[in-house]
Design an enzyme around this catalytic site. Structure first.
Site, mmCIF file in Angstrom:
data_model
loop_
_atom_site.group_PDB
_atom_site.id
_atom_site.type_symbol
_atom_site.label_atom_id
_atom_site.label_comp_id
_atom_site.label_asym_id
_atom_site.label_seq_id
_atom_site.Cartn_x
_atom_site.Cartn_y
_atom_site.Cartn_z
ATOM 1 N N GLU A 177 0.828 -1.230 0.000
ATOM 2 C CA GLU A 177 0.000 0.000 0.000
ATOM 3 C C GLU A 177 0.854 1.269 0.000
ATOM 4 O O GLU A 177 0.641 2.173 0.817
ATOM 5 C CB GLU A 177 -0.966 -0.007 1.194
ATOM 6 C CG GLU A 177 -2.008 -1.087 1.092
ATOM 7 C CD GLU A 177 -3.140 -0.978 2.123
ATOM 8 O OE1 GLU A 177 -3.044 -0.157 3.045
ATOM 9 O OE2 GLU A 177 -4.115 -1.730 1.978
ATOM 10 N N TYR A 248 -11.927 -3.360 1.259
ATOM 11 C CA TYR A 248 -12.647 -3.728 2.478
ATOM 12 C C TYR A 248 -14.034 -3.085 2.426
ATOM 13 O O TYR A 248 -14.163 -1.935 1.992
ATOM 14 C CB TYR A 248 -11.903 -3.239 3.721
ATOM 15 C CG TYR A 248 -10.576 -3.938 3.951
ATOM 16 C CD1 TYR A 248 -10.534 -5.217 4.501
ATOM 17 C CD2 TYR A 248 -9.373 -3.322 3.610
ATOM 18 C CE1 TYR A 248 -9.325 -5.863 4.725
ATOM 19 C CE2 TYR A 248 -8.156 -3.964 3.825
ATOM 20 C CZ TYR A 248 -8.138 -5.231 4.386
ATOM 21 O OH TYR A 248 -6.941 -5.868 4.593
ATOM 22 N N GLU A 298 -5.526 -8.326 -0.384
ATOM 23 C CA GLU A 298 -6.272 -8.003 0.845
ATOM 24 C C GLU A 298 -7.705 -7.709 0.445
ATOM 25 O O GLU A 298 -7.949 -6.778 -0.331
ATOM 26 C CB GLU A 298 -5.697 -6.773 1.559
ATOM 27 C CG GLU A 298 -4.411 -7.036 2.294
ATOM 28 C CD GLU A 298 -3.949 -5.844 3.123
ATOM 29 O OE1 GLU A 298 -4.817 -5.158 3.717
ATOM 30 O OE2 GLU A 298 -2.738 -5.608 3.153
HETATM 31 O O1 AHR Z 1 -5.270 -5.878 6.960
HETATM 32 C C1 AHR Z 1 -5.114 -4.760 7.781
HETATM 33 C C2 AHR Z 1 -4.395 -3.606 7.099
HETATM 34 O O2 AHR Z 1 -5.185 -3.128 6.045
HETATM 35 C C3 AHR Z 1 -3.077 -3.910 6.442
HETATM 36 O O3 AHR Z 1 -2.010 -3.829 7.310
HETATM 37 C C4 AHR Z 1 -2.968 -2.852 5.398
HETATM 38 O O4 AHR Z 1 -2.209 -3.268 4.293
HETATM 39 C C5 AHR Z 1 -4.396 -2.524 5.056
HETATM 40 O O5 AHR Z 1 -4.625 -1.170 5.039
#
Ligand code: AHR
Length: 518
Positions: A177, A248, A298
């Protein structure tokens, strides 16, 4: 059951495939963050721990899940990490401040422990190198330590540390990131693109067998999304194999919260398609022969807004070892959404080569564990495990039809979200289905074009126990939410015309239906 209020169709044709299920599509992630490592996968003194401190109960659950690949050691953590701190005699390892998560890192667990753990799980390690505070030399040193057989300072150091055989780690992330201002050592796209290119070139000189992942955007909502990928890939296209994506999702408060959340797989679909479009544009412009794939390393449900006021977010907390950080407890609703996100990855099997549901244990984890206590599966582990085991062979193009689900954030999407795989040898069709309607059952007709005659084999569903869509698996009730048999699947094989299967999905549910050659 009363007559279903909603109707959906899914059209499948045996010859219309997206491509084979990528072997690394269903992986996970272990970061030095909160209790992911310490009291997660590693806890010396736990009744189930082996002589190396690896928790046996967690290991058994991870083996059930069967992640194909596990990314390590971060995450934001890696951008300030000195890998040398985590190798050699444990007693000599330094305690350090982990600036990313405001924790004390004891370094009891490091590279060799992770490789041992991955071997016991039977998963492929995916390592990240620190391109935040470090650079080309340290990445090459780590690679030499890990993968060079012997006869050099660093490979002999690994041998002196007790690991005679090289680890043979193939998959490496070039930082994490790096577009995020929160990242230690955050960079502009130009700075990162150059560094990624030079690090990749040098790493390939150490070990030509490595596969490399360049950092894409940390979210589709980043203001730099698209431009970041373009600039980075202009710099390093030929040197890398994959570009990363992170996403997310969460259910927000408010009148549209649930409907939006249930539609968020449309965002993941669009995310992949836009990263692929950008990578392909760079490919065309640079006249590059190879085609990059996406490493969705992720993704998950994460209730970020609930943690905004937390100690870690506000930087007020004490420096502690393995604090409880973002230990989200997942509901049935979250599991249904995770099901749709798994479908979205399958739908892009031609261009997504790697997927890591973040994270594995405790920290927004598929699993939970208590220090000195038990470990159990969260609701989100249920679709993950099922898809991981049963998405086999080829991914089929699944054409949805019928009723729609309206969302404010992502527009209209099919009321039933679907993905399907066909495994020729066993003659098995796996249908993965989610009913986005929170109150009504949906009758699904699956049109089957060009398949041999099929019959129902089995079917399971995940839905709200006692109508409670917030139900979760907890320390007190670890088995409250489970997959249950789904009755009533019928398969029609007419002499003429299109064969079809029928199934009724409960409200707000995720289901897996298998049909097999007669
Ligand atoms: O998965 C948690 C965090 O989310 C990780 O460390 C980061 O890469 C992302 O922002």
């Amino acid at each position: 059951m009363t007559e279903p209020a909603r109707r959906a169709t899914v059209s499948l044709a045996r010859d219309f495939t997206v491509g084979p299920v990528p072997p690394r599509l269903f992986g996970s992630f272990v970061e030095h963050m909160g209790r992911s490592v310490y009291t997660g996968i590693y806890e010396p003194g736990h009744p189930s721990a082996d002589e190396h401190g690896l928790r046996g109960d967690v290991l058994d659950l991870v083996r059930d899940l069967g992640p194909a690949v596990v990314r390590y050691p971060g995450g934001n953590f890696v951008s300030g990490y000195d890998w040398e701190d985590g190798v050699g005699p444990v007693g000599d390892r330094p305690r350090r401040l982990d600036r990313a998560w405001r924790s004390v890192e004891t370094n009891e667990f490091g590279l060799s422990e992770f490789v041992r753990w991955a071997g016991l799980v039977g998963t492929e390690p995916m390592m990240a190198v620190n391109l935040g505070t470090r650079g080309v030399q340290e990445a090459c040193d780590l690679l030499e330590y890990a993968n060079h057989p012997s006869g050099t300072r660093l490979s002999d150091l690994r041998r002196a540390h007790g690991d005679a055989d090289p680890y043979g780690i193939r998959l490496w992330c070039l930082g994490n990131e790096m577009d995020g201002p929160w990242q230690v050592g955050h960079k502009t796209a130009h700075e990162y693109g150059r560094l990624a290119a030079e690090t990749a070139r040098a790493m390939r000189l150490v070990d030509p067998g490595v596969e490399l992942v360049a950092c894409g955007s940390s979210a589709r909502s980043m203001p730099t999304f698209g431009e970041w990928e373009r600039v980075v890939l202009e710099e390093c296209y030929d040197q890398v194999d994959h570009v990363s994506a992170h996403a997310y999702y969460e259910e927000h408060e408010g009148p549209h919260g649930l409907a939006d959340f249930l539609a968020c797989a449309a965002d993941l679909d669009a995310f992949v398609e836009q990263v692929v479009a950008t990578a392909d544009a760079v490919r065309a412009r640079g006249r590059h022969a190879k085609r990059l794939t996406v490493s969705f390393d992720e993704w998950n449900v994460w209730y970020m807004s609930r943690h905004l006021g937390s100690d870690v977010a506000q930087g007020r907390s004490e420096w502690r070892v393995a604090p409880r950080v973002i230990e989200d407890e997942y509901s049935v609703t979250d599991a249904v959404v995770v099901g749709t996100l798994l479908h979205a990855l399958l739908r892009h099997a031609d261009r997504v080569a790697i997927g890591c549901q973040a994270q594995l244990v405790n920290v927004i984890g598929l699993l939970r564990s208590e220090p000195g206590g038990p470990a159990w599966k969260q609701t989100t582990a249920l679709p993950f495990e099922r898809v991981r085991r049963h998405a086999l062979g080829d991914v089929l193009l699944a054409r949805p039809g019928g009723d729609r689900h309206t969302s404010d954030a992502y527009g209209d999407v099919p009321v039933v979200d679907a993905a399907a795989t066909w495994e020729t040898e066993g003659g098995t069709l796996s249908l993965f289905l989610a009913n986005r309607d929170a109150t009504a059952p949906t009758a699904v007709t699956v049109d089957l074009h060009g398949f041999p005659s099929l019959r129902p084999l089995d079917a399971v569903a995940l839905d709200a126990p006692d109508g409670d869509r917030h139900a979760s698996n907890t320390l007190e009730r670890p088995g409250r939410v489970a997959l249950r048999p789904l009755d009533g699947v019928v398969c029609d094989a007419p002499e003429r015309g299109t064969a079809s299967a029928e199934v009724v999905l409960p409200p707000l549910s995720w289901a897996h239906v298998r049909l097999v050659r007669r």
